[in-house]
Design a protein around this motif. Structure first.
Motif, PDB file in Angstrom:
ATOM      1  N   TYR A  83       0.827  -1.199   0.000  1.00  0.00           N
ATOM      2  CA  TYR A  83       0.000   0.000   0.000  1.00  0.00           C
ATOM      3  C   TYR A  83       0.867   1.257   0.000  1.00  0.00           C
ATOM      4  O   TYR A  83       1.988   1.246   0.514  1.00  0.00           O
ATOM      5  CB  TYR A  83      -0.885   0.047   1.266  1.00  0.00           C
ATOM      6  N   TYR A  96       0.132   5.280   1.272  1.00  0.00           N
ATOM      7  CA  TYR A  96      -0.737   6.259   1.922  1.00  0.00           C
ATOM      8  C   TYR A  96       0.010   7.587   1.924  1.00  0.00           C
ATOM      9  O   TYR A  96       1.232   7.628   1.786  1.00  0.00           O
ATOM     10  CB  TYR A  96      -1.007   5.870   3.384  1.00  0.00           C
ATOM     11  N   ARG A  97      -0.733   8.660   2.120  1.00  0.00           N
ATOM     12  CA  ARG A  97      -0.064   9.940   2.308  1.00  0.00           C
ATOM     13  C   ARG A  97      -0.702  10.668   3.482  1.00  0.00           C
ATOM     14  O   ARG A  97      -1.861  10.412   3.856  1.00  0.00           O
ATOM     15  CB  ARG A  97      -0.127  10.798   1.046  1.00  0.00           C
ATOM     16  N   GLN A  98       0.074  11.576   4.036  1.00  0.00           N
ATOM     17  CA  GLN A  98      -0.402  12.377   5.164  1.00  0.00           C
ATOM     18  C   GLN A  98       0.087  13.804   4.971  1.00  0.00           C
ATOM     19  O   GLN A  98       1.288  14.084   5.110  1.00  0.00           O
ATOM     20  CB  GLN A  98       0.096  11.796   6.479  1.00  0.00           C
ATOM     21  N   VAL A 144      -4.091  10.312   7.886  1.00  0.00           N
ATOM     22  CA  VAL A 144      -3.478   9.479   6.858  1.00  0.00           C
ATOM     23  C   VAL A 144      -4.547   9.103   5.825  1.00  0.00           C
ATOM     24  O   VAL A 144      -5.664   8.717   6.185  1.00  0.00           O
ATOM     25  CB  VAL A 144      -2.884   8.210   7.509  1.00  0.00           C
ATOM     26  N   GLU A 145      -4.189   9.225   4.546  1.00  0.00           N
ATOM     27  CA  GLU A 145      -5.144   8.938   3.468  1.00  0.00           C
ATOM     28  C   GLU A 145      -4.641   7.805   2.588  1.00  0.00           C
ATOM     29  O   GLU A 145      -3.474   7.792   2.193  1.00  0.00           O
ATOM     30  CB  GLU A 145      -5.323  10.167   2.571  1.00  0.00           C
ATOM     31  N   PHE A 146      -5.507   6.902   2.270  1.00  0.00           N
ATOM     32  CA  PHE A 146      -5.189   5.796   1.385  1.00  0.00           C
ATOM     33  C   PHE A 146      -4.984   6.296  -0.040  1.00  0.00           C
ATOM     34  O   PHE A 146      -5.749   7.128  -0.543  1.00  0.00           O
ATOM     35  CB  PHE A 146      -6.331   4.782   1.435  1.00  0.00           C
ATOM     36  N   SER A 201      -7.552   5.255  -4.726  1.00  0.00           N
ATOM     37  CA  SER A 201      -8.448   6.312  -4.281  1.00  0.00           C
ATOM     38  C   SER A 201      -8.564   7.386  -5.373  1.00  0.00           C
ATOM     39  O   SER A 201      -7.862   7.341  -6.388  1.00  0.00           O
ATOM     40  CB  SER A 201      -7.910   6.933  -2.993  1.00  0.00           C
ATOM     41  N   TYR A 233       4.683  10.438   2.663  1.00  0.00           N
ATOM     42  CA  TYR A 233       4.176   9.278   1.939  1.00  0.00           C
ATOM     43  C   TYR A 233       4.645   8.018   2.671  1.00  0.00           C
ATOM     44  O   TYR A 233       5.836   7.816   2.893  1.00  0.00           O
ATOM     45  CB  TYR A 233       4.670   9.284   0.493  1.00  0.00           C
ATOM     46  N   LYS A 271      -7.386  -1.942   2.307  1.00  0.00           N
ATOM     47  CA  LYS A 271      -7.288  -0.487   2.426  1.00  0.00           C
ATOM     48  C   LYS A 271      -7.787  -0.048   3.805  1.00  0.00           C
ATOM     49  O   LYS A 271      -8.810  -0.515   4.284  1.00  0.00           O
ATOM     50  CB  LYS A 271      -8.118   0.149   1.313  1.00  0.00           C
TER      51      LYS A 271
END
Lengths: 113, 112
Positions: free
Chosen positions: A33, A35-37, A43-45, A58, A90, B99
């Motif tokens: 995976y 993700y970013r923040q 934190v976002e997928f 996403s 990231y 996810k």
């Protein structure tokens, strides 16, 4: 103890430039995976990857983003033409199955100027 | 749409006290929940998880409670220590791809 590693720890780039963020997941993991923040936010997928293909992405993960697992160990995130709003931490993550503990790397701080 | 959120942005406790961090989720179909701890400059670190067929799970000094009726999740930390100071996120397994959907985060401050 095995861990997810990420390089570089900090990347500074000019707007419009391409960047590649690199991750080495834990060796026996199968699901990967990104993700970013954004600073101060949750934190976002971005994307999940399994069996050498994207399994889910996403709305953030538009056609400027791509992922690749070029060999048996690396997992990369490419941003083709960076924008100011891509500045964020990231995180790469991996695990053996979707309902087992997900291990996160230390993150790459991307700064777009 | 689905969302996971936390009730309070900051929680300040005295060292040695118990801490309770709360989280609400909206997707009643979610079946797996996780609490993460994030220290400054680091990635999220798994603390404890719980599946929807349970309502309580205990770890070392931590307990997670799940109330599916009101879609509420809480993290209890016993005898809070200065090293517990961090941002705590709840997360929901958003799909069978693994996810995670994260909440906003609660900053826990432990006063000596």
């Amino acid at each position: 103890e095995p861990e997810v590693t990420q390089t570089p720890s900090h990347q500074v780039t000019q707007m419009g430039q391409e960047v590649i963020l690199r991750c080495v997941p834990i060796s026996n993991h199968l699901y990967f995976y990104w993700y970013r923040q954004i600073l101060g936010q949750k934190v976002e997928f971005l994307v999940s990857f399994y069996n050498n293909e994207i399994s889910e992405k996403s709305e953030i993960f538009d056609d400027q983003f791509s992922v690749e697992r070029p060999d048996g160990s690396n997992f990369t995130l490419k941003i083709r033409s960076t924008k100011l709003e891509d500045s964020a931490m990231y995180f790469c993550a991996s695990h053996t199955s979707p309902t087992n503990e997900q291990f996160f790397g230390p993150g790459t701080r991307l700064t777009v100027l | 749409g689905e969302s996971v959120g936390l009730h309070l942005p900051t929680l300040s406790v005295q060292e040695g006290d118990n801490s309770i961090i709360n989280c609400a989720y909206s997707n009643s179909a979610s079946d797996y929940f996780i609490w993460f701890k994030q220290e400054s400059g680091k990635g999220p670190q798994f603390i404890i998880d719980i599946r929807s067929n349970m309502d309580k799970r205990q770890g070392q000094r931590v307990t997670v409670l799940l109330n599916k009726t009101v879609k509420h999740l809480s993290l209890q930390i016993a005898a809070t220590q200065p090293g517990d100071s961090a941002v705590y996120f709840c997360a929901e397994n958003g799909s069978n791809t693994g996810k995670l959907i994260f909440g906003q985060g609660t900053t826990l401050q432990v006063k000596p």
